[in-house]
Design an enzyme around this catalytic site. Sequence first.
Site, PDB file in Angstrom:
ATOM      1  N   VAL A  95       0.810  -1.227   0.000  1.00 48.16           N
ATOM      2  CA  VAL A  95       0.000   0.000   0.000  1.00 48.16           C
ATOM      3  C   VAL A  95       0.848   1.285   0.000  1.00 48.16           C
ATOM      4  O   VAL A  95       0.340   2.371  -0.242  1.00 48.16           O
ATOM      5  CB  VAL A  95      -0.940   0.013   1.233  1.00 48.16           C
ATOM      6  CG1 VAL A  95      -0.147   0.232   2.533  1.00 48.16           C
ATOM      7  CG2 VAL A  95      -2.039   1.054   1.078  1.00 48.16           C
ATOM      8  N   ALA A 245       5.553  -6.231   6.448  1.00 48.00           N
ATOM      9  CA  ALA A 245       4.162  -6.157   5.981  1.00 48.00           C
ATOM     10  C   ALA A 245       4.117  -5.420   4.660  1.00 48.00           C
ATOM     11  O   ALA A 245       4.965  -4.568   4.373  1.00 48.00           O
ATOM     12  CB  ALA A 245       3.285  -5.451   7.006  1.00 48.00           C
ATOM     13  N   ASP A 246       3.109  -5.750   3.879  1.00 53.13           N
ATOM     14  CA  ASP A 246       2.842  -5.002   2.652  1.00 53.13           C
ATOM     15  C   ASP A 246       1.591  -4.159   2.789  1.00 53.13           C
ATOM     16  O   ASP A 246       1.434  -3.146   2.104  1.00 53.13           O
ATOM     17  CB  ASP A 246       2.726  -5.978   1.481  1.00 53.13           C
ATOM     18  CG  ASP A 246       4.086  -6.566   1.167  1.00 53.13           C
ATOM     19  OD1 ASP A 246       4.458  -7.551   1.843  1.00 53.13           O
ATOM     20  OD2 ASP A 246       4.791  -6.015   0.312  1.00 53.13           O
ATOM     21  N   ARG A 247       0.677  -4.622   3.622  1.00 51.27           N
ATOM     22  CA  ARG A 247      -0.522  -3.848   3.901  1.00 51.27           C
ATOM     23  C   ARG A 247      -1.144  -4.347   5.205  1.00 51.27           C
ATOM     24  O   ARG A 247      -1.521  -5.515   5.288  1.00 51.27           O
ATOM     25  CB  ARG A 247      -1.554  -3.974   2.765  1.00 51.27           C
ATOM     26  CG  ARG A 247      -2.709  -2.976   2.848  1.00 51.27           C
ATOM     27  CD  ARG A 247      -3.718  -3.198   1.737  1.00 51.27           C
ATOM     28  NE  ARG A 247      -3.150  -2.952   0.439  1.00 51.27           N
ATOM     29  CZ  ARG A 247      -3.564  -1.955  -0.380  1.00 51.27           C
ATOM     30  NH1 ARG A 247      -4.505  -1.112   0.016  1.00 51.27           N
ATOM     31  NH2 ARG A 247      -3.021  -1.788  -1.569  1.00 51.27           N
ATOM     32  N   ALA A 255      -1.335  -8.329   5.232  1.00 47.97           N
ATOM     33  CA  ALA A 255      -0.816  -9.020   4.043  1.00 47.97           C
ATOM     34  C   ALA A 255       0.699  -8.905   4.063  1.00 47.97           C
ATOM     35  O   ALA A 255       1.243  -7.802   4.230  1.00 47.97           O
ATOM     36  CB  ALA A 255      -1.364  -8.387   2.768  1.00 47.97           C
TER      37      ALA A 255
END
Length: 352
Positions: A95, A245-247, A255
Amino acid sequence: MSLQSIVFDKEEGKLSILNQLLLPDVSLYEEINTVQDAWDAIKNMKTRGAPAIAIVGALSIAVELKKRNFLSLSELSSFVNESFSYLQSARPTAVNITEAAKRFSEITQGLVERIKDPKKACDILYKNLYEMLQEDISTNTSIGRNGAEHILTQYSGGDVTILTHCNTGSLACAGYGTALGVIRSLQEKGRLKQVYCTETRPYNQGSRLTAYELVTEGIPGTLICDSMAACLMKERHVSAVVVGADRVVANGDTANKIGTYQLAVVARYHGIPFYIAAPFTTIDFSISSGSEIVIEERKKEEMICFAGKRIAPEGINCWNPAFDVTPGELITGGIITERGVFTPTELINQKK
Ligand SMILES: CSC[C@H]1O[C@H](OP(=O)(O)O)[C@H](O)[C@@H]1O
């Protein structure tokens, strides 16, 4: 001195990235001269990592701002917004690039309203864009400090052993790292016994990148195959699992790289605290549950080939999700951020 995956010459307006597809054997910096170059590098994962994707994308816009002559404020505003919109299409799950797009759309709109000269507005915007590099490093050192202090208060058994997944270090950010920043902070405090890092198939961020960072800086690390993680937690001591984390969404569901969810399930079974380490630019309060997160699927060739050699038969079907979602209830240690460490249920109170 930690590795530098992003190099930006602000006087010349020149951007280079370390091509991570070639690491650890070949260290090659490649110039990014346009937004399209950045999109290509992000899509092909020459550069990767949620924060790094946002920074390289933003700096590619800065590169073009330096070269172009905008005749009007509306032309400048359209270029910035359209460029960020395009860059977001390269990889859907992380994000940070979307957060950057929102931030710089607001900055640009403010400049359009306050500054009548397109050149002056462009110069101010350029400065804001390149400041992302230092901001990210500062944020990551705070994440590292907060995470290390929290883990050490929870664990009275001497030096700590951390299990981590994927790559969340200097090669995923502007520097220092998020989960690997926590590990660096523990090492700096003299309280790190060792790190176990998973290979993280199929891109092998762990064996090619995290192991590279650990060895380069003399941080004690042991590489394991992804399939060994449960046995490791059963047979050997692991003080905590710390991943990136990516989101992260409003209820704490997160995620992250594929394989994270199963680590959280096994950590819960073994009573080992499970932490997410991420900046607030990775938190998406607009989404209430992890089930809404779009998970990127990547091409089968990244699975059936290894180092350019096919290792699986051509005809086999493949499923290659790049991420999975860990429910907040399994993030038992907490979400480590630059503002502090929060339980998933506390996170929503941090929404500004
Ligand atoms: C601080 S990097 C966060 C995150 O990004 C990585 O994904 P990828 O290598 O596909 O860009 C991984 O999920 C890291 O945990």
